[in-house]
Design a protein around this motif. Structure first.
Motif, PDB file in Angstrom:
ATOM      1  N   ASP A  30      -7.840  -5.906  -1.641  1.00 25.52           N
ATOM      2  CA  ASP A  30      -8.394  -7.134  -1.051  1.00 25.52           C
ATOM      3  C   ASP A  30      -8.744  -8.144  -2.147  1.00 25.52           C
ATOM      4  O   ASP A  30      -8.456  -9.339  -2.022  1.00 25.52           O
ATOM      5  N   THR A  61      -5.933 -10.479   8.348  1.00 26.02           N
ATOM      6  CA  THR A  61      -7.365 -10.219   8.492  1.00 26.02           C
ATOM      7  C   THR A  61      -8.167 -10.936   7.403  1.00 26.02           C
ATOM      8  O   THR A  61      -9.197 -11.557   7.680  1.00 26.02           O
ATOM      9  N   LEU A  69      -4.893  -0.005   0.937  1.00 30.92           N
ATOM     10  CA  LEU A  69      -5.453  -1.227   1.528  1.00 30.92           C
ATOM     11  C   LEU A  69      -6.972  -1.103   1.505  1.00 30.92           C
ATOM     12  O   LEU A  69      -7.623  -0.917   2.531  1.00 30.92           O
ATOM     13  N   THR A  70      -7.528  -1.204   0.302  1.00 29.98           N
ATOM     14  CA  THR A  70      -8.959  -1.017   0.112  1.00 29.98           C
ATOM     15  C   THR A  70      -9.523  -2.231  -0.621  1.00 29.98           C
ATOM     16  O   THR A  70      -8.860  -3.258  -0.756  1.00 29.98           O
ATOM     17  N   GLN A 117       0.816  -1.214   0.000  1.00 27.44           N
ATOM     18  CA  GLN A 117       0.000   0.000   0.000  1.00 27.44           C
ATOM     19  C   GLN A 117       0.849   1.263   0.000  1.00 27.44           C
ATOM     20  O   GLN A 117       0.346   2.359  -0.248  1.00 27.44           O
ATOM     21  N   LYS A 150      -0.775  -7.267   8.449  1.00 25.06           N
ATOM     22  CA  LYS A 150      -1.990  -7.289   9.265  1.00 25.06           C
ATOM     23  C   LYS A 150      -3.225  -7.446   8.388  1.00 25.06           C
ATOM     24  O   LYS A 150      -4.146  -8.211   8.719  1.00 25.06           O
ATOM     25  N   GLN A 151      -3.253  -6.751   7.246  1.00 27.57           N
ATOM     26  CA  GLN A 151      -4.381  -6.875   6.325  1.00 27.57           C
ATOM     27  C   GLN A 151      -4.466  -8.282   5.749  1.00 27.57           C
ATOM     28  O   GLN A 151      -5.561  -8.849   5.609  1.00 27.57           O
TER      29      GLN A 151
END
Length: 274
Positions: A137, A178, A132-133, A9, A174-175
Motif C-alpha cells: 500500500d 480501494t 497486498l499488505t 502480489q 481491486k486493491q
C-alpha cells in the motif's frame, strides 16, 4: 522524480528481474535511477551483491521509516552501477510490516522519503513485496500521480502468461481501487510486462497472453522471453545490460524504458540529458 511501483502480489512473476533490468536500461539512457528494495525477502539486494549484515539498525530503510534513524539519507544509499543506486533492505523489514499498522499515516511514509530524495534522482523504481499488505500500500501511494510536488508516478505490473494470472490481477486492481477511494489519491497502471514468455508451452500460455492483451486501458508494454543471459546476469550479481549489453534481452528492457518514457525513443544515450 518519476516513481514506478513494480507490483504484483503473486510471487514468481519477475518483479525483481523487471526492476533491476528496467533500472539498468534507464541508466543506460543517462537517467539517474534509484531502486528501493521494499521486499523483506531482499532478493534484489542479494542479487546485486549487497550483504544485509552491512546494514545495522537503526541505519536501515525500516529504521528510517519508523523514525528510529535520523541520520543522513545518503548513508542508506549504495551505488550499483553508473547512474544507478539502490537502497537495499535487510531482515528489519520483516518487523516493519507489523509495526506499520500502529503508525498514523503509514501509507505515506515511503512517499515522504521519496519527496526528500527527489532532487537527486530522475526515476525511482520500487520492488514491491509479493503481498497486498501495508508495505505494498505504501509503495502504491508513493507512485501516485501528482500534478504538483517533487514526485509523480505510475504502477508497472509484471505477470506471467499462466492461468492464475487473471485472478491475481483482479485482486491487485481491486486493491488499487480501494486505495484510490479511501485515500483519494491518483493511481495509474502504466501497463503489464509479460515475463518468461514462451508460446511453445501450450494453449494456456497463448490464450492467457491474448486475454492479457485485451484488458481495456492496461496495455502490454513488453513481452520478455526466457533467455540464458538473464539467468547468467543474476548469477553474476548484475543486470542483463551490465552482463550482455548487446543481447536481445538487454534490447527488450531498453524498449520497455522507451514505452514508459517515449522521449527516449530514437535517442542515443549521450544525447539524453542527465
Amino acid at each position: 522524480m518519476h516513481v514506478i511501483a513494480v507490483a504484483n502480489q503473486k510471487g514468481g512473476v519477475g518483479k525483481t528481474t523487471t526492476t533491476i533490468n528496467l533500472a539498468a536500461a534507464l541508466a543506460w539512457y543517462g537517467r539517474r535511477v534509484l531502486i528501493i528494495d521494499f521486499d523483506p525477502q531482499g532478493h534484489l539486494s542479494e542479487s546485486q551483491g549487497f550483504d544485509e549484515d552491512e546494514l545495522t539498525s537503526p541505519a536501515t530503510l525500516a529504521g528510517l521509516l519508523l523514525g528510529q534513524f535520523e541520520g543522513r539519507l545518503d548513508t542508506l544509499i549504495r551505488q550499483a552501477a553508473d547512474n544507478l543506486w539502490i537502497i537495499p533492505t535487510n531482515e528489519d523489514m520483516f518487523l516493519l510490516e507489523s509495526q506499520l499498522y500502529s503508525k498514523a499515516g503509514r501509507e505515506y511514509l515511503l512517499s515522504r522519503l521519496l519527496d526528500a530524495l527527489a532532487p537527486a534522482f530522475d526515476v525511482c523504481l520500487i520492488d514491491c513485496p509479493p503481498s497486498l499488505t501495508a508495505l505494498t500500500d505504501a509503495a502504491l501511494v508513493a507512485s501516485q500521480v501528482r500534478s504538483e510536488g517533487p514526485t509523480s508516478g505510475r504502477i508497472l505490473v509484471p505477470v506471467q502468461s499462466e492461468h492464475s494470472t487473471k485472478r491475481a490481477l483482479r485482486l491487485l486492481f481491486k486493491q488499487i481501487m480501494t486505495i484510490r477511494n479511501a485515500l483519494r489519491v491518483g493511481l495509474e497502471v502504466a501497463g503489464l510486462v509479460v515475463n518468461f514468455y514462451d508460446n511453445r508451452k501450450g494453449k494456456i500460455v497463448t490464450t492467457t497472453y491474448q486475454a492479457l492483451q485485451s484488458i481495456e486501458g492496461v496495455p502490454v508494454l513488453a513481452t520478455i522471453g526466457d533467455r540464458k543471459e538473464m539467468r547468467e546476469a543474476w548469477a553474476n550479481q548484475t543486470s542483463v545490460d551490465g552482463y550482455a549489453p548487446d543481447s536481445e534481452a538487454a534490447r527488450w528492457y531498453r524498449e520497455l524504458a522507451c514505452e514508459l518514457f517515449p522521449e527516449l525513443k530514437n535517442t542515443e544515450p549521450a544525447e539524453v540529458a542527465s
